[in-house]
Design an enzyme around this catalytic site. Structure first.
Site, PDB file in Angstrom:
ATOM      1  CD  GLU A 296      -1.979  -2.393   1.407  1.00  0.00           C
ATOM      2  OE1 GLU A 296      -0.971  -2.545   1.709  1.00  0.00           O
ATOM      3  OE2 GLU A 296      -2.775  -3.080   0.950  1.00  0.00           O
TER       4      GLU A 296
ATOM      5  CG  HIS B 187     -10.495  -6.635   7.591  1.00  0.00           C
ATOM      6  ND1 HIS B 187      -9.772  -7.208   8.464  1.00  0.00           N
ATOM      7  CD2 HIS B 187     -10.043  -6.903   6.454  1.00  0.00           C
ATOM      8  CE1 HIS B 187      -8.472  -7.747   7.585  1.00  0.00           C
ATOM      9  NE2 HIS B 187      -8.650  -7.582   6.479  1.00  0.00           N
TER      10      HIS B 187
END
Ligand SMILES: Cc1ncc(C[n+]2csc(CCOP(=O)(O)OP(=O)(O)O)c2C)c(N)n1
Ligand SMILES: Cc1ncc(C[n+]2csc(CCOP(=O)(O)OP(=O)(O)O)c2C)c(N)n1
Ligand SMILES: [Mg+2]
Ligand SMILES: [Mg+2]
Lengths: 385, 327, 385, 327
Positions: free
Chosen positions: B60, B129
């Site tokens: 990322e 998440h």
């Protein structure tokens, strides 16, 4: 002719947990032909080549099997079978809507968790990614506690607060169950750091996938581990895919073990379908780590039979490819060796399958009958008092 | 008008902008051959190929940085985070680089980039998440923050975000991808950033909701109307930064009551900011304290019953409206 | 005997900008003896060894110097001298309180910026860390604009908004000036990505320090660069220290160029005191990059004469160590070669020193006389319209 | 009582805790041989050696992760970020790992770790080095956030933070390290987390200030007292999370007026949260809208005059107090 003997046995349903009536085992609706040249990764590591190397090792392996404690071997095989059957059951009940969120199965990789973790001793630590059911059970968390967690029940391993991705047991030295790709590499390095800080000779097994190797924390952690001699054993479970992306589409080199050289660290490539090879490589790494804290990077190559998670349609690889890898099923290979070593008979195998089946059924029953967590649980465990 | 899901509206916006400007490209995990983890980029790789739609490794920070550099050099990257939770790994490139480059360089290097993906909860995916990160990014100058709640807004705002010359944080919601709505036809349909939308007119109480909580707020409004004959106005800022406080304040000046519903955790949330700005601008119009409904201040649990208890809901919003209306 | 010839010249003040009357050049109050065995890094890379290798190259280098355009050589030497004198002046005015915040000087590393950047062509990009004054000037930003920026004046390179760490020029292809250690490695990778995307054969030179190599973004970026053939040339300026920490206390291996292998990338070790060696290694990397986008990792080893920043007392290394490295001063070495190649005379050197001195004085005058930014500037350049 | 600087008070707290508990160790960039970039750890490496005081490579994510793992395994790491700006690179380990581990593991693995270092501006270090990140972290459940403003608070709170069984974000301020104050003697002196401190008693207006703005608020209060004979109370929450809203609310109930001064950027700031909670708990007591003084909503410029214009100041706080007091 041991090989043909094996093949014959391969058709004996009762003793075979691996291949389900010859069909390739996956939840995928994989296309029959390669969708894109890119995703054909067979050239990266040829299954035949792996088998050839395996056959070279075979003799000495049979010998070393004979030397091992029979009960240990039984437990190793049992845990592999239990892992396989447990995960199959997860797929089944997931489809029934009993499990929510993500569910990542371990089928095809059993030799890695079993071969490495069963080489540990008291006080050693283990942690892994979200693909954690089997590691959790090998660590000693009961199938009941794992299944109940998947059901989000109060009796779950973490009281229904973590789910599939987050199994933990302080008592058993199982440090999770982590959902951020690569995150546990940093955490595991710290756990091993603490083991050395406290003056023990204990080690940490830190599992992660091959795609996690590309994360910066892998690089940062391995540098510190080698610089400071932190007794962490980095186990890259190379199951060839990160979700739908093959290693070769995400990584600029094929040989992950080689990355260890960039840190001056010991690195080794291991056949992840051969539980004995995994055990022996891990024992070598453990010895280095107990000696003076030296870390090791192990690339252990297996194959992910199922989709990345239960929601993965898996259009990115072919059934041929899956079948090809499944020819070297880790449970079949181990059974064949045990049979050849005359350690176990088919009857022993049947007993283990029966025992594992019963354990899985009991786990489902337990999960089904357990209550959901009380709503008061929502605000507990935020802070330790 | 055509009815489509938010997912398809986003997909159409991406497709149209890929056609319109060859400097636009999409990069992220599984966005190409896999069609996107949540299928927002479905079909785009097949249509536009490897150059325009790029599968990245799971790095990322690295691909966010790559996007920032590409934008500095004149391209218009659309960077997908599989979910915003993972963007935390990339936040240095977003906050320390993308957000500051134009200012640091004395106005020489603007960064035309969109960071997008699903934000917030997604049916039992647990604490790592399920985070809603609008406050996390909105605190930093140099970033625009967008949160659509309908198919039309999703399409119109994403197109504007891609055409914008600045870094834009575009926050979607996974559980809303399948929601349908009418979307105006044509490539020219866009919605300007920084303009709120009154999703429901009302006179007695204002609910400011965004993304996940907008459908809930509309249901709550209907319920309140039926049960108490109280008329609730629902304002959706759509863009969090720049915030169209004027529309919100005008609504409050009319209704004199405000409930703010948000999926994020409460502490130092965007809801707190809206409350502050309303107080600053309409203090004398408030007949009751502003009430905020957020996700509880605890990590997100996995068990479905606990997750539902953690999240905002129609019931919680109804209760809040009743409280500020003294019903 | 060129060597003694060199030594004699070394005492000729007028033509020597490098050593200031024989004393070691640093702002540090370094202790005379090694403070800790840890920080003695001379064993990592011996200066004598470097000089020996240099002497081997010497003949061919003289030959290649003779082949190079004389004006290019003059400009190379001028930029090295200008960089040296400019940074000395910064130290001087910083002590007078004219410059605020951090101020990182480049003295000792001039051969790296000059040798590599002067091998570029139109359309190539450059970016670096906060230690950016010299790269900025070699890119063409005037000493006036750089000094005025250091003074925080409206006439500064970025209108007083960035300061020492953040020089930028879109027009000149200088992409900054970045303050987060390693951050520019990701950004530079993207710049090169755009160059390839647009179908040009341009390249990006991305500079960073050896300590930045340990950051995760180095690992993530190099993997993508090799995987996708991104024409980025990663130049690790190994000046032996990250602030007060020597490479060997922060990195598990000594040979940074070797890390390239972990990505299947071309890597090369370069003597950073030899501007011609830097130029040639960069040209090789540029050729690869223009060809098919192949990236390269160059480890260019020099030495940081001054403290990390103007506020660094530098107790972590010895004056012996500093002196040892300064024996191979890059400007001295280049002057000696030019003299030996009979390209320039001492008079040429004197002229260049005079010209650089005048440029630096003019820069200070300009900065001193410039106005501070108008307060309205505070809220401009936040968003592009 | 002994007079010492905030720097020395922090140093004393670290030293005492290193002596008290051998599981405590310090890790960070330049904390050992260099004595700390800002000398907070001066002398500790010499006294305690390589095992207890560790120089790390420049790998914020990596050594934060190492700290989290070490804490999981029973140690009590004190992780120094050279400045908090760099912690953004480590925020995944702080937010997704340290903050959630105890909850995710069903109460099995608590994370006793302190992350500390200078927060906010530091004399012309420009935009990438001047950020105040309290809102960035306080939004996430599972983290405690502390911001001392005096030598005594610095020592007492840091000792409590190190003894706390949870992750604590400990935010110092570089420009305040040299400020002197009286500190109670003895290793047993601690200040509990979550308790605000009234730094100045007053009756007509409340200023809630933290860290950087506390000395400014006190000066402003003096000035207002002199010029207008208006009595200002200054409340320092000291701990941002958990927030002692009760002390703040009680003060507002007494003064009926509130100014919040903070060094962070304004949008979705901790100041917004305090304003919301005060409104929620003391709405009817407010005689004027709450006024917030923050750093402007732009990246931090380098030039000294612009930096001063960007930051909160005594003048700005005085102006805010005058506004809420209608002076
Ligand atoms: C930081 C981060 N990025 C993305 C994801 C989404 N994601 C979960 S698993 C996965 C693939 C990981 O592949 P690998 O590391 O090979 O492990 P495997 O799943 O094959 O066991 C991705 C992209 C995540 N959880 N965390
Ligand atoms: C992410 C980050 N961490 C820490 C710092 C503080 N810092 C600035 S420069 C520096 C040393 C970097 O050393 P190196 O990469 O070798 O470059 P050099 O300064 O030697 O040119 C440090 C620790 C920073 N600016 N950014
Ligand atoms: Mg994998
Ligand atoms: Mg260096």
């Amino acid at each position: 002719m041991p090989k043909t003997a094996t093949r014959q046995k391969a058709d004996d349903k009762k003793t075979r947990v691996a291949s389900k009536n010859g069909k390739s085992e996956t939840n995928e609706t994989a296309s029959p032909t390669t969708p894109s040249a890119e995703t054909d990764i067979v050239d990266v590591y040829d299954v035949k080549e792996a088998q050839a190397e395996y056959n070279k090792r075979r003799k000495s392996q049979i010998a070393s099997i004979k030397k091992l404690d029979k009960e240990l071997l039984r437990e190793m095989l049992y845990q592999m079978i239990l892992g396989r059957l447990f995960e199959r059951k997860c797929a089944e009940v997931y489809r029934m809507g009993k499990i929510g969120g993500f569910c990542h199965l371990y089928i095809g990789q059993e030799a890695i968790a079993v071969g490495s973790m069963m080489a540990l001793k008291e006080g050693d630590y283990v942690l892994t990614s979200y693909r954690d059911h089997v590691q959790a059970m090998v660590a000693g968390i009961t199938p009941e506690a794992v299944m109940a967690e998947l059901y989000g029940k109060a009796t779950g391993n973490v009281k229904g607060k973590g789910g599939s991705m987050h199994m933990f047991s302080k008592e058993l030295g199982f440090y999770g169950g982590h959902g951020i790709v690569g995150g546990q590499i940093g955490v595991g390095t710290g756990m091993a750091y603490a083991q050395k800080y406290k003056g023990t000779d204990n080690v940490t097994l830190c599992f992660f996938g091959e795609a996690a190797v590309n994360q910066g924390i892998f690089h940062e952690s391995l540098n510190m581990a080698q610089l400071w001699k932190i007794p962490c054993i980095y186990i890259c479970e190379n199951n060839r895919y990160g979700m739908g992306t093959s290693q070769k589409r995400a990584m600029s080199i094929a040989n992950i073990a080689k990355k260890a050289e960039g840190y001056g660290m010991a690195g080794e490539f291991v056949d992840g379908m051969d539980v004995m090879a995994v055990r022996e490589a891990t024992l070598r790494a453990i010895e280095r780590a107990r000696e003076d804290g030296s870390p090791t990077l192990l690339e252990i190559r297996a194959y992910r039979y199922m989709g990345h998670s239960m929601s993965d349609p898996g259009k990115y690889r072919t059934t041929e490819e899956i079948k090809k890898y499944q020819e070297r099923d880790p449970i079949n290979l181990f059974q064949d060796s045990l049979r050849e070593a005359k350690v176990f008979t088919d009857q022993d195998f049947e007993e283990l399958v029966a025992k594992a089946t019963a354990a899985v059924d009991a786990a489902v029953k337990f999960a089904d009958e357990s209550p959901f967590p009380d709503e008061s649980e929502l605000l507990t465990d935020v802070f330790a008092e | 008008m055509a009815e489509m899901t938010i997912r398809d509206a986003l997909n159409a916006a991406l497709r149209e902008e890929l056609i319109r400007d060859e400097n636009v490209f999409i990069i992220g995990e599984e966005v190409a051959e896999y069609d996107g983890a949540y299928k927002v980029t479905r079909g785009l790789w097949k249509e536009f190929g490897d150059k325009r739609v790029v599968d990245s490794p799971i790095t990322e920070l690295g691909f966010a940085g790559l996007g920032v550099g590409a934008a500095m050099a004149g391209l218009r990257p659309v960077v997908e985070f599989m979910t915003w939770n993972f963007s935390i790994l990339a936040s240095d490139q977003i906050i320390n680089h993308a957000a500051k480059m134009y200012y640091m360089s004395g106005g020489q290097f603007n960064i035309p980039i969109v960071f997008r993906g699903p934000n917030g909860s997604a049916y039992q995916v647990s604490s790592q998440h399920s985070q809603a990160l609008e406050a996390f990014y909105a605190n930093f100058p140099g970033l625009k923050v967008v949160m659509p709640s309908t198919a039309a807004d999703a399409k119109g705002l994403l197109k504007s975000a891609i055409r914008d010359d600045n870094p834009v944080i575009f926050l979607e919601q996974e559980t809303m991808y399948g929601m349908k709505g009418e979307v105006p036809e044509g490539e020219d349909f866009t919605i300007p950033l920084g303009v709120a939308d009154v999703k429901r007119e009302g006179s007695d109480c204002t609910i400011v909701a965004r993304s996940f909580t907008v459908p809930q707020a509309l249901q709550a409004a209907e319920q309140i109307q039926k049960e108490f004959d109280v008329s609730v106005e629902v304002v959706d800022p759509r863009t969090i930064k720049p915030l169209d406080i004027e529309t919100i304040v005008n609504s409050v000046k009319k209704t004199n009551r405000l409930v703010i519903a948000e999926e994020s955790h409460p502490f130092a949330s965007v809801g707190a900011e809206i409350a502050y700005q309303v107080m600053e601008n309409a203090f004398d119009y408030l007949d009751a304290p502003i009430k905020r409904v957020s996700t509880v201040d605890a990590p997100m649990p996995y068990a479905r019953n606990l997750e539902l208890a953690a999240l905002p809901s129609v019931e919680k919003i109804v209760a809040a409206v009743k409280e500020v209306c003294y019903l």
